[in-house]
Each structure stands twice: as structure tokens, then as C-alpha cells.
Design an enzyme around this catalytic site. Structure first.
Site, PDB file in Angstrom:
ATOM      1  N   ASP A   1       0.834  -1.197   0.000  1.00 50.79           N
ATOM      2  CA  ASP A   1       0.000   0.000   0.000  1.00 50.79           C
ATOM      3  C   ASP A   1       0.879   1.261   0.000  1.00 50.79           C
ATOM      4  OD1 ASP A   1      -2.183  -1.640   0.140  1.00 50.79           O
ATOM      5  OD2 ASP A   1      -2.432  -1.433   2.307  1.00 50.79           O
TER       6      ASP A   1
HETATM    7  N1  URA Z   1      -1.387  -5.901   3.827  1.00 52.90           N
HETATM    8  C1  URA Z   1      -1.879  -4.646   3.844  1.00 52.90           C
HETATM    9  O1  URA Z   1      -2.944  -4.397   4.403  1.00 52.90           O
HETATM   10  N2  URA Z   1      -1.167  -3.690   3.214  1.00 52.90           N
HETATM   11  C2  URA Z   1       0.019  -3.909   2.604  1.00 52.90           C
HETATM   12  O2  URA Z   1       0.622  -2.986   2.065  1.00 52.90           O
HETATM   13  C3  URA Z   1       0.511  -5.221   2.607  1.00 52.90           C
HETATM   14  C4  URA Z   1      -0.214  -6.207   3.225  1.00 52.90           C
END
Ligand code: URA
Length: 236
Positions: free
Chosen positions: A106
Site C-alpha cells: 500500500d
Molecule cells: N497488507 C496490507 O494491508 N497492506 C500492505 O501494504 C501489505 C499487506
């Protein structure tokens, strides 16, 4: 990226003036080298990373690239974005425009991402059957308890997908920090698993993917994967 494996006789006829029927003779004359070794059969597979030499002329010599990147916060896990910097903007490599991501993080998640131009490799790496653990350091707003450990081991039901997450290992480090190891990568998986308890993720940092560790790699920089890391992934 599509998997491009071609039979040797077809590859030669498509990339030289010889017909498929003439390839047997070229093999008998030891005029075709595949990765430096004389070809022995018209059906040998040629991938986009096979070095093919015909009578001293290089017909194909693409190099696979495998990079680890330490993604900082505020960078998009994409190769193009109209608004924000992307992971590709951080890469200094002559073949950077061939690269794609093997698994995203993310926008505000930090840590290890892998980039490659080898589509077959990234597909295998991301497949749940490969069972490569991805390890995250997580901090959350509310205190953790053993209840989380048991629930994550049993799996959390995701109503949107109608599936239960595969068993995950949670190691509580302090009241609000932990290490979580997952073998899959559903959309916002970590945040949704803690969300099941109404607990918000404050920071999320990926420290390893299978044998590849972030280690001392500085934020915003890359390094090539080592032979040993690649061999360990290949064994899965
Ligand atoms: N899980 C999440 O919620 N975000 C990420 O960036 C990676 C795994």
C-alpha cells in the site's frame, strides 16, 4: 507478461533464414548453442531468457533481472501514476522499463518489494501454493492479546471474497507491536485481519519475502537478488 516458451525448430525458423525442417541438420552439425551448450533436439524449449547462438550469430540474449527494493512511504506500487512517485522512479537500472512488481504494498506501507522482467518467476512467487512467507512488522492502535494469535492461526473470514485466510503466525512483541507472517497476499490483507478486531494498523513494514530479507538496504534503494536467494526461491 506472457510466458514465451517456443520449440527450438520453430524459434530458429522464426529468427533466421532456415526452415523448421533444416534444424535437425544444424543440430547434427553442432551449429546451434543454447546457453553455451550444443542443442541436441528440435523440441528443446527456448524461453525469452535462453541465449541462442546460430553459427556464431547471437539470435537471442535477453537477461533476466531480479531486484529487491526498499519502498519508502508515499510511493505507489505501480510502474506509472499521474500523481505520486512510483517504485519504478526509484530504480536505476538500464532495463528498468521492462520491470514489473512481484506483489504490491500500500501507499504508506514500507519495506521489501521485488521487481523483475521474468513473468513466470513473479507468477510462481505470488502463487499461494508456493507458500513463501511474507513477514511484516506491524504497530496497531489498541493492545494485542493471545486471542489474535489463535484467530490468525485459524484464519479470518473475508466476506467480500467469501474465503478464509490461510494460517498466519503472529508474534506479539509489545502491547501494540508484533510480527506477522503470511503466505498469501489478499487486498489490504494485514489491515483487514486486524480490522476484524476493530484494531487499526498504524504502521506496516515488510521485512522479508521467503529467503529475501530487507536487511540493511536503505529506503529508496535497490539491490540485485543473490544467486542463493534465487536458488532458494526456485526450490519452492
Ligand atoms: N497488507 C496490507 O494491508 N497492506 C500492505 O501494504 C501489505 C499487506
Amino acid at each position: 507478461m506472457k510466458r514465451s516458451t517456443t520449440r527450438l525448430d520453430r524459434f530458429i525458423s522464426q529468427n533466421s533464414g532456415f526452415s523448421m525442417g533444416e534444424v535437425r541438420l544444424l543440430i547434427a552439425q553442432r551449429k546451434i548453442l543454447l546457453d553455451g551448450i550444443p542443442a541436441h533436439c528440435i523440441r528443446q524449449p527456448v524461453t525469452r531468457f535462453t541465449r541462442v547462438v546460430l553459427d556464431g550469430i547471437v539470435l537471442s540474449d535477453a537477461q533476466p533481472v531480479y531486484l529487491a527494493l526498499h519502498k519508502p512511504a508515499g510511493v505507489v506500487s505501480a510502474t506509472k501514476d499521474g500523481k505520486h512517485p512510483t517504485v519504478l522512479d526509484l530504480v536505476r537500472h538500464p532495463r528498468k522499463h521492462e520491470l514489473h512488481l512481484a506483489g504490491r504494498l500500500d501507499f504508506n506501507t514500507t519495506g521489501l518489494v521485488l521487481l523483475t522482467n521474468d513473468g513466470a518467476w513473479s507468477r510462481r512467487l505470488s502463487a499461494p501454493e508456493t507458500k513463501l512467507p511474507k513477514v511484516y512488522e506491524v504497530s496497531v492502535t489498541r493492545p494485542l492479546s493471545e486471542e489474535y494469535v489463535a484467530a490468525f492461526r485459524a484464519g479470518i473470514y473475508f466476506a467480500y471474497e467469501g474465503m478464509t485466510t490461510l494460517p498466519a503466525q503472529l508474534e506479539i512483541r509489545s502491547a501494540r507491536t508484533c510480527r506477522l507472517s503470511l503466505v498469501e497476499g489478499k487486498y489490504h490483507q494485514v489491515k483487514r485481519m486486524f480490522g476484524h478486531f476493530g484494531n487499526k494498523v498504524l504502521s506496516l513494514h515488510r521485512v522479508s519475502i521467503g529467503p529475501v530479507r530487507l536487511g540493511e538496504l536503505q529506503a529508496g534503494t535497490t539491490r540485485p537478488l543473490t544467486r542463493s536467494e534465487l536458488a532458494q526461491v526456485a526450490q519452492r
